[in-house]
Design an enzyme around this catalytic site. Structure first.
Site, PDB file in Angstrom:
ATOM      1  CB  ILE A 115      -0.924   0.004   1.245  1.00 47.20           C
ATOM      2  CG1 ILE A 115      -1.600  -1.364   1.436  1.00 47.20           C
ATOM      3  CG2 ILE A 115      -1.944   1.123   1.155  1.00 47.20           C
ATOM      4  CD1 ILE A 115      -2.352  -1.860   0.239  1.00 47.20           C
ATOM      5  CD  GLU A 116       2.596   3.741   3.839  1.00 48.56           C
ATOM      6  OE1 GLU A 116       3.099   4.684   3.199  1.00 48.56           O
ATOM      7  OE2 GLU A 116       1.752   3.902   4.733  1.00 48.56           O
TER       8      GLU A 116
END
Length: 512
Positions: A143-144
């Site tokens: 996600i990051e």
């Protein structure tokens, strides 16, 4: 014979008495030991013997059965191992379904992302299990940063775990001219898990901890306080938060669902073995990145993928004593390093600027071309190198020693913009001196004197024209004084502070 017969008979009777089981009648009180501790104490050498009371009973078959044994079947691959460690509550809802659809409709994106992760995922899972943390968190870099350790956000967050500069410093991630540990595989993972544990301790909930990781602990704390004052719920789904944070946990849940059931969501995950991808190798000398890669028989791109924190073409042993190499190549490196005898290990070293200077001057002092100096040290145009800045320069016989740990850990490159100036003529006032005029324009008297070929202590006549090189914004009308510029089209000049200020168009007299 009678005496012998009597002795044998007595011995037989005595042995029979020892073999006879105790009667069912209660044993004397002094023969019982109800307290296990007392029995243990009595059993110690030198303690009194304890005889258990009551009849002996046979051991039943049922008493011999053992408890169920946990399955010892190892995980089939790393994805299976991650699934076994899922421990966070599932989040349901339309946002999760939307994120699932976004990912599964982009199989090429999933493929690139998961292929990148194979270098780092095993280490992250190991660290999570060692800390007894949910393995869902191993999916957070998807996600990051999409598992790109070189990723940099518009807000200057960097690395696989996307640390901001200040937060990185809070968690002891070094950021200097040689390396940025926000990108380091081991250091950033340690810091990220430390931070997530801290947030979970603060909020007592993994979803809120993740929201704080994205939005900031202060923002989540204030959102919770607002809901408490309004008598509303304080779970992740109850809080009013920005859209990015609102979608943050649903994204992680969507990736978790894909990992948990790829076939059900028509997604394909590449095989990632449940074994380490890399191992650490200790460096005892400063070494060029190119030489490390050559001795390890890996490409420079593969080396940088495992050591993304390196910012310069040399690794300093005092600041970065360990590098990561693919598991088998680490052994190759050790063997080749021990056999290496082809000369120096590093062709670069560190040099500290003694004063503020231009890149051209620094290049002249270190024997480099200005273009090479700017390239290797990432110095943009129209910037000055401030005093104390540390640069990477070619290693020479005069600098044939490894860089100290102080410089390796703390070296910084500080830049300042060159000042744009314009040749300007001003009129001196009554009782004006070079010193008073210089003070009025925030200049050094020596500069004004040099530009006008006078002494720094000289007095000026009223109305005398004085040449100054002023920043463009400062060349304006001064109350009570007339400021003249030399032509509307006079070219602007770049200049540095102090003795590094540069200008052109001034006729100089020869000084002897």
């Amino acid at each position: 014979m009678k005496l012998l017969h009597a002795a044998v008979l007595s011995a037989s009777l005595w042995l029979a008495a020892c073999a006879t089981p105790p009667s069912s009648s209660p044993a004397p009180a002094d023969a019982k030991t109800a307290d296990p501790a007392a029995a243990t104490a009595a059993a110690k050498p030198g303690g009194p013997s304890v005889i258990p009371g009551g009849p002996l009973s046979p051991i039943a078959k049922a008493d011999l059965s053992s408890q169920a044994v946990a399955a010892l079947q190892p995980p089939a691959d790393l994805w299976d191992r991650i699934r076994r460690g899922f421990a966070m509550p599932n989040l349901e809802g339309d946002l999760v379904r939307q994120q699932e659809q976004w990912y599964v409709s982009r199989p090429d994106y999933i493929q690139r992302m998961t292929e990148r992760s194979r270098k780092y995922l095993f280490h992250i899972v190991e660290e999570l299990e060692r800390r007894n943390m949910p393995t869902e968190l191993a999916l957070l870099p998807f996600i990051e940063s999409a598992f790109n350790p070189q990723a940099v956000s518009s807000a200057r967050a960097a690395g696989m775990w996307q640390f901001m500069p200040a937060t990185g410093k809070d968690f002891e991630l070094k950021q200097n001219v040689f390396r940025d540990d926000r990108r380091d595989v081991l250091a950033s993972t340690r810091a990220a898990l430390d931070y997530l544990q801290k947030l979970h301790t603060m909020f007592g909930d993994w979803h809120l901890a993740l929201a704080a990781y994205n939005w900031g602990e202060g923002s989540v704390g204030r959102a919770i306080a607002r809901n408490q004052r309004a008598g509303l719920g304080t779970s992740y789904a109850d809080l009013n938060m920005p859209n990015e944070t609102r979608n943050y946990v649903p994204k992680l849940q969507a990736v978790k669902n894909i990992v948990a059931n790829p076939d059900g969501l028509r997604a394909e995950l590449p095989l990632i073995g449940n074994h380490p991808y890399f191992q650490s190798v200790t460096l005892t000398r400063d070494m060029d990145v190119e030489l490390i890669a050559r001795l390890a028989d890996v490409s420079i791109d593969d080396f940088k993928a495992l050591n993304p924190s390196m910012k310069r073409p040399v690794v300093l042993a005092a600041g970065t004593p360990q590098v990561l190499l693919p598991w088998d190549n680490a052994t190759v490196f050790k063997r080749n390093f021990d056999a290496y005898n082809a000369g120096q290990y590093a062709s670069w070293t560190a040099w500290s600027a003694p004063s503020t200077m231009s890149a051209a001057e620094a290049a002249r002092r270190t024997g480099m071309s200005e273009a090479d100096l700017r390239t290797v040290n990432a110095i943009p145009p129209r910037m000055l190198i401030k005093a104390g800045s540390v640069l990477i320069v070619p290693r020479t016989a005069k600098m044939d020693h490894d860089v100290s740990d102080h410089i390796a850990d703390n070296g910084q490159l500080s830049l300042a913009p060159e000042i744009v100036t314009r040749r300007t003529t001003v009129k001196a006032g009554k009782r004006e001196t070079v010193a008073s005029l210089a003070r009025r324009y925030h200049l050094a008297p020596a500069q004004v004197a040099d530009w006008n070929d006078v002494s720094a202590t000289a007095a000026l006549k009223a109305g005398q024209r004085v040449v100054l090189y002023l920043p463009v914004r400062a060349a304006t009308r001064v109350p009570g004084r007339m400021v003249h510029r030399t032509g509307a089209g006079a070219p602007a000049r770049k200049a540095a502070h102090g003795p590094q200020q540069r200008h052109a168009g001034k006729a100089r007299k020869s000084r002897r």
